[in-house]
Write a protein that holds these residues in place. Structure first.
Motif, short mmCIF file in Angstrom:
data_model
loop_
_atom_site.label_atom_id
_atom_site.label_comp_id
_atom_site.label_asym_id
_atom_site.label_seq_id
_atom_site.Cartn_x
_atom_site.Cartn_y
_atom_site.Cartn_z
N LEU A 260 -6.68 5.60 -1.92
CA LEU A 260 -6.88 6.76 -1.06
C LEU A 260 -6.43 8.02 -1.78
CD1 LEU A 260 -5.62 5.28 2.33
CD2 LEU A 260 -7.98 5.55 1.54
N PRO A 261 -7.01 9.17 -1.45
CA PRO A 261 -6.67 10.43 -2.13
C PRO A 261 -5.19 10.76 -1.96
CG PRO A 261 -8.65 10.67 -0.80
CD PRO A 261 -8.08 9.34 -0.46
N PRO A 262 -4.60 11.36 -2.98
CA PRO A 262 -3.18 11.75 -2.88
C PRO A 262 -2.91 12.67 -1.69
CG PRO A 262 -3.92 11.87 -5.15
CD PRO A 262 -5.14 11.63 -4.33
N LEU A 263 -3.91 13.53 -1.38
CA LEU A 263 -3.71 14.44 -0.25
C LEU A 263 -3.49 13.66 1.05
CD1 LEU A 263 -3.63 17.35 0.76
CD2 LEU A 263 -6.12 17.23 1.09
N PHE A 264 -4.25 12.56 1.22
CA PHE A 264 -4.09 11.74 2.42
C PHE A 264 -2.71 11.09 2.43
CE2 PHE A 264 -4.22 7.57 4.42
CZ PHE A 264 -4.71 7.87 5.68
N GLY B 18 0.78 -1.23 0.00
CA GLY B 18 0.00 0.00 0.00
C GLY B 18 0.80 1.27 0.00
N GLY B 19 2.07 1.22 0.30
CA GLY B 19 2.90 2.43 0.25
C GLY B 19 2.46 3.47 1.27
N MET C 299 7.98 5.84 -2.75
CA MET C 299 6.97 4.79 -2.72
C MET C 299 5.88 4.93 -3.78
SD MET C 299 6.41 3.95 1.32
CE MET C 299 7.74 3.26 2.30
N PRO C 300 5.37 6.15 -4.06
CA PRO C 300 4.32 6.26 -5.09
C PRO C 300 4.75 5.73 -6.45
CG PRO C 300 4.41 8.27 -3.78
CD PRO C 300 5.59 7.45 -3.37
N LEU C 301 6.05 5.67 -6.73
CA LEU C 301 6.51 5.20 -8.03
C LEU C 301 6.43 3.68 -8.15
CD1 LEU C 301 9.70 7.47 -8.40
CD2 LEU C 301 7.39 7.88 -9.29
N PHE C 302 6.45 2.96 -7.05
CA PHE C 302 6.51 1.50 -7.09
C PHE C 302 5.41 0.84 -6.27
CE2 PHE C 302 10.79 3.36 -7.16
CZ PHE C 302 11.25 2.93 -8.39
N SER D 64 -0.29 4.76 1.69
CA SER D 64 -1.62 4.51 2.23
C SER D 64 -1.59 3.54 3.41
CB SER D 64 -2.53 3.94 1.12
OG SER D 64 -2.63 4.85 0.04
N ASN D 65 -0.48 2.84 3.60
CA ASN D 65 -0.37 1.86 4.66
C ASN D 65 -0.19 2.55 6.01
OD1 ASN D 65 0.41 -0.25 6.42
ND2 ASN D 65 1.32 -1.41 4.73
N PRO D 66 -1.06 2.30 6.98
CA PRO D 66 -0.92 2.96 8.29
C PRO D 66 0.35 2.57 9.04
CG PRO D 66 -2.62 1.26 8.38
CD PRO D 66 -2.25 1.42 6.94
N PHE D 67 0.99 1.46 8.63
CA PHE D 67 2.23 1.05 9.28
C PHE D 67 3.44 1.80 8.75
CE2 PHE D 67 -0.53 -2.58 10.05
CZ PHE D 67 -0.29 -2.83 11.40
N LEU D 68 3.20 2.84 7.95
CA LEU D 68 4.30 3.64 7.41
C LEU D 68 5.17 4.22 8.54
CD1 LEU D 68 5.60 5.11 4.91
CD2 LEU D 68 4.01 6.99 5.38
#
Length: 455
Positions: free
Chosen positions: A175-179, A118-119, A158-161, A121-125
């Motif tokens: 999820l929205p890019p803003l989030f 999830g990159g 991360m958004p690239l992969f 978007s993953n809450p474990f970030l």
């Protein structure tokens, strides 16, 4: 051949388990170095946690997870641990570059696992904060900064992969890019905050350990000097018997041979030198006995006078006074001659002399339950920015006008530590205007200094 002799014939090469040399000269040299075992243990905990989380999401929550890829990424950490466990001794201290490489690997491994789940978007970030914080605590500031930058760069890429966030069924959650960028901003703020906090804590710990290391050196020197007295007593006792024998034999020889004997002068010289050695030993013995009686137990005023004696005649008038305080008996209390107190008071007086313009005053007073020693000078006083930091290691400035003067940093910290070890506490302030100068006060409960006298 007994077991001890047999064992002594084997060398280091024959040992089953040879301890790695640490190369530590003092406590401070261990700062910033972490044992390999610690990194391996933390990595096994991470492997266990990551595996449990992936399996829980895949088989309990039944979300769509790239299970094989996730387990392969987790296996990379496990294989690294296996390699390190077999290649190196686990109790060895890692060097800075070794720890940095391991933490960089942990950062990349965790970033890769988050990317495929999830990159941003993953809450474990936010778990990326873990290796960054460990780096801030265990490696140099430059290397910790590199690990922090690596964590932020990995998150930014991360958004690239990135692969879809695991979810139930075939539905893809986007999820929205803003989030997502909000997640990245939260990570960046956390990285900066935790890194700076950990670095500050680590620096404070390093300064304190270095200062305590210096204090232990000071106390070792003081104890060594105190031990010389016991050694002198042992020396006089051990040499007394052979010198008495030499003296007796030489006197008997003198009585048997006459002045005309060719060896008379030599024997007479031996007798005279034996008498001289006995006189020297008697002087040492008397000095030792005087030390035991006078210095082991000494009045408070004599203790302050002894602390101040080395600093008289240095161009500043040094006045030592003693007197009872409120409800204090006229006679000064008798205390143990404490090397800690003597060194601490000497350090305070030395600093006062170095900053004073013309005069330093050391005043000892006592009441029924307290002993107070006040050291005052007429110098510029403590600078306003230094006052809140006094007592911390390496704070060494009173005022801009006295930057070239004495040192109120490490010496002050050591003196304060020694006073506290004897049960006292320290207070500092500037004299009330228009008077100039600084005031350092040491206060003890009277029982803390007099109790050992009765032991």
């Amino acid at each position: 051949m007994d077991d001890i002799t047999r064992d002594s014939r084997y060398g280091l090469d024959d040992a089953v388990f040879t301890l790695a040399p640490e190369g530590l000269g003092s406590a401070q040299s261990a700062l910033g170095r972490t044992r390999l075992r610690t990194f391996i243990t933390l990595r096994w905990l991470a492997v266990a946690g990551q595996t449990a989380a992936v399996l829980f999401v895949a088989f309990v929550m039944r979300f769509e997870v790239p299970l094989a890829l996730c387990l392969a990424i987790i296996a990379a950490s496990a294989w690294l641990n296996v390699f390190l466990a077999f290649a190196f001794q686990s109790q060895r201290l890692t060097r800075g570059w070794e720890a940095s490489l391991q933490l960089a690997f942990d950062t990349m491994q965790l970033a890769a696992l988050i990317t495929v789940t999830g990159g941003l978007s993953n809450p474990f970030l936010l778990l990326l904060l873990a290796p960054v914080t460990v780096a801030a605590l265990s490696v140099s500031q430059a290397r910790a900064t590199m690990v922090a930058i690596l964590a932020l760069a990995s998150a930014a890429a991360m958004p690239l992969f990135t692969m879809p966030l695991p979810w139930a069924g075939i539905e893809v959650i986007s999820l929205p890019p803003l989030f997502q960028w909000g997640q990245f901003t939260a990570l960046a703020v956390g990285v900066v905050f935790f890194s700076l906090s950990a670095v500050r804590v680590s620096q404070d710990e390093a300064r304190l350990v270095r200062a305590l290391d210096a204090a232990s050196v000071v106390m070792a020197r003081e104890q060594k000097l105190s031990a010389l007295g016991a050694m002198s007593a042992m020396t006089t006792h051990e040499l007394g018997t052979p010198l008495a024998t030499i003296h007796l034999v030489s006197k008997e020889l003198l009585s048997e041979i006459g002045p005309d004997h060719p060896n008379f002068e030599d024997v007479n010289l031996i007798a005279e030198q034996a008498d001289r050695c006995r006189a020297i030993l008697a002087t040492i013995r008397e000095a030792r006995e005087a030390t035991d009686i006078v210095h082991a137990l000494m009045p408070l005023d004599a203790l302050v006078e002894e602390s101040a004696a080395p600093f008289k005649g240095l161009g500043v008038e040094l006045i030592v006074r003693a007197g009872p305080g409120e409800r204090g008996e006229p006679r000064a209390p008798v205390l143990n001659r404490s090397p800690e107190i003597l060194h601490a008071l000497g350090a305070f007086i030395e600093n006062a002399v170095s900053f004073a313009d013309t005069r330093v005053t050391a005043v000892a007073s006592w009441t029924d339950d307290q002993i107070l020693i006040t050291i005052t000078d007429d110098g510029p006083g403590f600078a306003a920015e230094v006052m809140p930091k006094l007592g911390e290691p390496y704070v060494s400035q009173r005022s801009e006008a006295q930057l070239g003067g004495g040192d109120m940093g490490l010496g002050f910290f050591i003196a304060k530590t020694l006073i506290e070890r004897t049960g006292g506490r320290i207070a500092t302030r500037n004299r009330t205007p228009p008077k100039r100068g600084a005031v350092v006060q040491a206060l003890w409960p009277r029982a803390a200094l007099e109790a050992s006298k009765l032991a």
